[in-house]
Design an enzyme around this catalytic site. Structure first.
Site, PDB file in Angstrom:
ATOM      1  N   HIS A  52      12.741  10.977   7.618  1.00 12.38           N
ATOM      2  CA  HIS A  52      13.505  12.153   7.126  1.00 12.38           C
ATOM      3  C   HIS A  52      13.379  12.335   5.654  1.00 12.38           C
ATOM      4  CE1 HIS A  52      17.479   9.464   5.857  1.00 12.38           C
ATOM      5  NE2 HIS A  52      16.356   8.908   5.603  1.00 12.38           N
ATOM      6  N   GLY A  80       0.959  -1.248  -0.056  1.00 14.63           N
ATOM      7  CA  GLY A  80       0.048  -0.070  -0.039  1.00 14.63           C
ATOM      8  C   GLY A  80       0.932   1.007   0.249  1.00 14.63           C
ATOM      9  N   ASP A  81       0.044   2.402  -0.104  1.00 10.34           N
ATOM     10  CA  ASP A  81       0.862   3.681  -0.184  1.00 10.34           C
ATOM     11  C   ASP A  81       0.503   4.559   1.216  1.00 10.34           C
ATOM     12  OD1 ASP A  81       1.754   6.280  -0.566  1.00 10.34           O
ATOM     13  OD2 ASP A  81       1.154   6.315  -2.632  1.00 10.34           O
ATOM     14  N   PHE A  82       1.658   4.417   2.120  1.00  7.94           N
ATOM     15  CA  PHE A  82       1.284   5.086   3.344  1.00  7.94           C
ATOM     16  C   PHE A  82       0.887   6.657   3.489  1.00  7.94           C
ATOM     17  CE2 PHE A  82       6.165   4.997   4.141  1.00  7.94           C
ATOM     18  CZ  PHE A  82       6.362   6.237   3.544  1.00  7.94           C
TER      19      PHE A  82
END
Length: 345
Positions: A254, A234-236
């Site tokens: 970062h 998934g894409d956080f």
């Protein structure tokens, strides 16, 4: 009468740091050419090394003896009678055939970061990245994720460089009151597998983009942990994180500016159970911003590599975490310049 001896000021530290790229480039070149991998198989004469690496006679012994003087090689004899071998640390960490190899990161430093850092001044004046994107090429992650073999190499390199931290964290953090963990941006699944390995009651998910899932699954299977560690994609930034008692992020925050950092911290807060912990593993800068030189230089590297990324202190993290709803934060020092900052829901 008391005599006060005045400390002699000398320029040696200035010269050591100022000319530090001499030593750095010598070692990085040796890693890039696979010298330490050859020497892990057998001790070699200078002439054998010359043939294996395709070197010229002129700089041969200066190159090899510099590595001796820097402590990366050992030697018996001298020049034509010399036989070279790896020092212990070089043998363990710079032999490509050992699982402890950290040279992938150093190869990237040699092939990518070294030339980009030549434009640090421009980066400081413009605030813009100085990497591939500057010439209109695809950003590094996009390019990597499009090439499965390069992606594997990169994930292995990143996992190798962080392995000491992941091992230490999985042993020193108190998991007794937790049962589930999600590693957001989990790459090859190295953190999740270490936690499962050292805490038999834990069930873990490693969560990253779809291209990474097969690589993570391979590593999980190789470790024999597929019954307790799952790879999920998934894409956080656009999707919710999987629910868990502990959410970890290793060298993820970062990469992003303050806005995205807070979005990710808030997503972690929302996905955690009450009393759950967000654990962020990074080169956390000391609150006084005067001691962790590596953490500060990594932040400069983010200036070169990303549009808005930067490294941060525990105090910075504390402010963001409290703003997102967390009640308390703490710090666990890990290996070298790295630490884990922890926020409790």
């Amino acid at each position: 009468m008391e005599t006060v001896t005045k400390k002699q000021v000398d320029p040696s530290k200035i010269m050591q740091v100022g000319m530090g790229f001499f030593a750095s480039k010598t070692m990085l070149t040796a890693v890039n050419m696979g010298l330490f991998t050859h020497l892990a198989k057998a001790n070699l004469t200078g002439q054998s090394i010359k043939e294996k690496l395709g070197l010229h006679n002129r700089g041969l012994y200066d190159f090899l003896d510099t590595l001796v003087a820097l402590g990366f090689l050992k030697r018996t004899g001298i020049k034509e009678t010399a036989v070279y071998s790896n020092a212990e640390d070089a043998d363990l960490f710079l032999d490509k055939n050992k699982p402890s190899y950290i040279g992938g990161m150093l190869e990237m430093a040699n092939n990518r970061l070294y030339p980009f850092w030549n434009n640090l001044e421009e980066g400081l004046k413009t605030g813009k990245p100085q990497n591939e994107t500057k010439s209109g090429d695809a950003p590094i992650f996009e390019a990597l994720y499009a090439d499965q073999s390069k992606l594997r190499e990169f994930l292995k390199a990143m996992g190798g460089i962080q392995m000491g931290n992941f091992m230490m964290f999985s042993k020193v953090f108190d998991f007794t009151k937790y049962h589930t963990l999600c590693d957001a941006g989990g790459a090859g699944g190295y953190l999740a597998t270490q936690v499962a390995l050292n805490n038999p009651h834990m069930r873990c998910i490693t969560f990253d983009l779809p291209a990474v899932e097969p690589v993570a699954r391979e590593h999980i299977n190789a470790m024999g942990l597929s019954d307790r560690v799952a790879a999920q994609s998934g894409d956080f930034l656009t999707e919710d994180l999987p629910k868990a008692d502990v959410i970890t992020m290793g060298n993820v925050l970062h990469d992003w500016g303050t806005k995205e950092k807070k979005i990710l911290i808030k997503k972690a807060y929302d996905a955690l159970s009450q009393g759950g912990a967000l654990v962020v593993i990074e080169n956390i800068i000391d609150d006084n911003r005067s001691e962790n030189a590596f953490g500060l230089m990594m932040s400069l590297n983010m200036n070169i590599e990303t549009p808005e990324g930067f490294d941060f202190s525990a105090a910075d993290f504390n402010d963001w975490a409290k703003e997102c709803g967390f009640t308390q934060t703490s710090v666990i020092p890990l290996t070298g310049p790295s630490s884990a900052v922890i926020a409790i829901k």
